[in-house]
Structure formats: structure tokens, C-alpha cells
Design an enzyme around this catalytic site. Structure first.
Site, PDB file in Angstrom:
ATOM      1  N   LYS A  61       0.848  -1.197   0.000  1.00 27.75           N
ATOM      2  CA  LYS A  61       0.000   0.000   0.000  1.00 27.75           C
ATOM      3  C   LYS A  61       0.883   1.245   0.000  1.00 27.75           C
ATOM      4  O   LYS A  61       1.599   1.511   0.961  1.00 27.75           O
ATOM      5  CB  LYS A  61      -0.917  -0.025   1.218  1.00 27.75           C
ATOM      6  N   THR A  74      -8.980   9.018   8.502  1.00 27.67           N
ATOM      7  CA  THR A  74      -8.658   7.787   7.772  1.00 27.67           C
ATOM      8  C   THR A  74      -8.402   6.600   8.715  1.00 27.67           C
ATOM      9  O   THR A  74      -7.772   5.624   8.320  1.00 27.67           O
ATOM     10  CB  THR A  74      -7.417   8.004   6.888  1.00 27.67           C
ATOM     11  N   GLY A 106      -8.589   3.220  10.370  1.00 26.19           N
ATOM     12  CA  GLY A 106      -9.148   1.940   9.953  1.00 26.19           C
ATOM     13  C   GLY A 106      -8.922   1.580   8.501  1.00 26.19           C
ATOM     14  O   GLY A 106      -9.415   0.551   8.032  1.00 26.19           O
ATOM     15  N   THR A 107      -8.140   2.395   7.786  1.00 25.98           N
ATOM     16  CA  THR A 107      -7.954   2.164   6.352  1.00 25.98           C
ATOM     17  C   THR A 107      -7.387   0.776   6.060  1.00 25.98           C
ATOM     18  O   THR A 107      -7.880   0.058   5.183  1.00 25.98           O
ATOM     19  CB  THR A 107      -7.003   3.228   5.766  1.00 25.98           C
ATOM     20  N   GLY A 108      -6.315   0.391   6.766  1.00 28.51           N
ATOM     21  CA  GLY A 108      -5.667  -0.886   6.484  1.00 28.51           C
ATOM     22  C   GLY A 108      -6.548  -2.078   6.784  1.00 28.51           C
ATOM     23  O   GLY A 108      -6.621  -3.039   6.007  1.00 28.51           O
ATOM     24  N   CYS A 109      -7.235  -2.045   7.928  1.00 31.56           N
ATOM     25  CA  CYS A 109      -8.156  -3.127   8.285  1.00 31.56           C
ATOM     26  C   CYS A 109      -9.258  -3.250   7.234  1.00 31.56           C
ATOM     27  O   CYS A 109      -9.638  -4.349   6.820  1.00 31.56           O
ATOM     28  CB  CYS A 109      -8.807  -2.856   9.641  1.00 31.56           C
TER      29      CYS A 109
END
Length: 279
Positions: free
Chosen positions: A181, A221, A223-226
């Protein structure tokens, strides 16, 4: 007596991760994402955090026995079409979960969570080697951000070309695919994307898929990765190929970031229900 007809169950996805008491990341984000993308989410709680918009005030691991029991309860009775891992906190939990997933034939998405959006550590330093040698080899797709790439491999990415080096380093630990990412550090000066563009690289070491989307000027932003990893797992559970599931996940999380909202005094979450609200 009139009976209600039984409906067939949607594809089932299991998240093995930590609970976020603020509801923006962790298991709470995973379950919202899975619902939004047409699947039935189930959970194995590996850790509990005290967490809000300004940071992580503390976390507590669950015993390995409790993690193992939750996993067996779900998998042995209900079954799964995909699994996703998040915060696992300790070497013991990483190794426990890796052992459980090694016996699963369904797709596994490993989000090697190391630090929170606020910079708080969510993984013991001594657990890194277990992530590299035990957990990553179970992954159909690993989804590290650039901080996690550095933490796991020592590779620092400063431009798009560096995403290839990062992916190769992650793939060397055994996942079938790596989704690196690239948006995470752009605001801190790394030349990833072209100003208003966020770019990720999905590769299995042979084919490459460059996933590009608009970069939204929104600080909320959390919680983006989860969310991205869960969206990817939901797509795989519905039978999409890895590239198809990754493209769908990128589109979903881009919309969720655009609709992210203020909550509390710090960083608000992405909006997992953005499509329901017509954003």
C-alpha cells in the site's frame, strides 16, 4: 402452521484480530466492511484495545487457548470461505494463529498490523520474527503498508519503483501475493503516486497490477488498512480472483476514505457505510 423459508447463507469470512473500542478499526471495521460487501463476517478476538480518536490507551491479549477455541468453534461448525488476520499482539498469538491457518484451504489475507494510525505499537518487537517465518507463509495475500514493510524487511520506499523492492522482500517470506500500500507515507514526503493519486502494487512476483485511485484530502482515515484487507477477503470469499478482489477493495476503501468523518478530538474513521448513504 406457516413456516418462514430458509435463506441460503452469504459467503462467510472470518477475521482474527483485535477489538477497537472506538469502532473505526480492528474487528469492528472488519465486520462492517464484510457486511457492506455482501458477506457474513465472523470473528476471533485476539486482543482488546482501549482506543479512541486520539490514540490507543492500552491493550490486553487474550490467552492462546481462547483464540484457539473461538477459531475451532467457527470453522468446525459454520465454515469459512476466507479468513483475514489483523492485530495479533504477541509471538505466542502469531504462532497460534499461524498454526490454525496452516490447516485451512480457503484464501487467507494477512494484514501484518504493527502500529496504529496514531503511531502506537500494536505488536511486540519479539513477535516480528514469528510474523515473518510463521504467519506470512500462510497468506494468499499479505497487505503491509510502508511502515510495516520497513518493520518486517528493512526496506524503505521513497518512490513507485521502491514498491517493487518492497514486494519482493515481502514475497520472500512466503505469501503467494503481496499488496504493498503506497499511500501511507505520501503526505510525509515520499514520492508515491502523482500528488492527487494514491497507488498500490499487487504482485505475485511475476504479474503486476498497479492499483490507482484519487487521493482525498481527508485526515479522517482511521481503519484504512483493516478495511482494505477485509474488503479483499470478502471479494475472495465471493469467488473473485486476487486481482479482481484487490481492485474491488481499492475502490471500496477509496470511497470510504472520501466519506471519512470527524469523531472525537482526533482522527475519525473511514465511512464503511458510504455506499448506503449515497456518498
Amino acid at each position: 402452521m406457516e413456516t418462514t423459508p430458509a435463506h441460503s447463507a452469504p459467503p462467510r469470512v472470518l477475521t482474527i484480530a483485535g477489538s477497537d473500542s472506538g469502532g473505526g478499526a480492528g474487528i469492528q471495521a472488519d465486520l462492517k466492511t464484510m457486511l457492506a460487501l455482501g458477506t457474513h463476517g465472523m470473528s476471533v478476538v485476539a486482543a482488546v484495545t482501549a482506543q479512541n480518536s486520539v490514540g490507543v490507551q492500552g491493550y490486553w491479549e487474550l490467552p492462546a487457548e481462547a483464540v484457539r477455541a473461538q477459531f475451532r468453534s467457527v470453522v468446525d461448525d459454520i465454515g469459512i470461505q476466507a479468513a483475514k488476520t489483523g492485530m495479533l499482539a504477541s509471538a505466542e498469538l502469531v504462532e497460534t494463529v499461524a498454526g490454525l491457518l496452516a490447516g485451512v484451504g480457503e484464501p487467507v489475507v494477512v494484514d501484518p498490523v504493527g502500529v496504529s494510525k496514531h503511531g502506537d505499537s500494536l505488536l511486540a518487537q519479539e513477535a516480528l520474527d514469528s510474523v515473518r517465518t510463521k504467519l506470512l507463509p500462510t497468506a494468499t495475500v499479505a497487505t503491509p503498508n510502508l511502515d510495516e514493510v520497513t518493520q518486517l524487511t528493512g526496506v524503505r520506499v521513497n518512490d513507485e519503483a521502491g514498491l517493487r523492492e518492497a514486494a519482493a522482500a515481502v514475497l520472500s517470506y512466503g505469501p503467494r501475493w503481496a499488496l504493498i500500500k503506497g499511500g501511507h507515507l505520501a503526505r510525509d514526503g515520499a514520492d508515491i503516486g502523482h500528488g492527487d493519486e494514491a497507488v498500490d502494487l499487487l504482485t505475485d512476483g511475476h504479474e503486476e497490477h498497479w492499483l490507482r485511485g484519487p487521493r482525498h484530502d481527508n485526515r479522517h482515515t482511521h481503519g484504512t488498512g483493516c478495511t482494505l484487507a477485509s474488503a479483499l477477503a470478502a471479494g475472495l470469499a465471493r469467488g473473485l480472483s486476487v486481482p479482481e478482489a484487490a481492485r474491488e477493495a481499492k475502490e471500496y476503501v477509496t470511497g470510504a476514505i472520501a466519506a471519512g468523518f470527524a469523531l472525537g478530538a482526533g482522527l475519525g474513521p473511514v465511512d464503511h457505510g458510504w455506499r448506503l448513504r449515497g456518498s
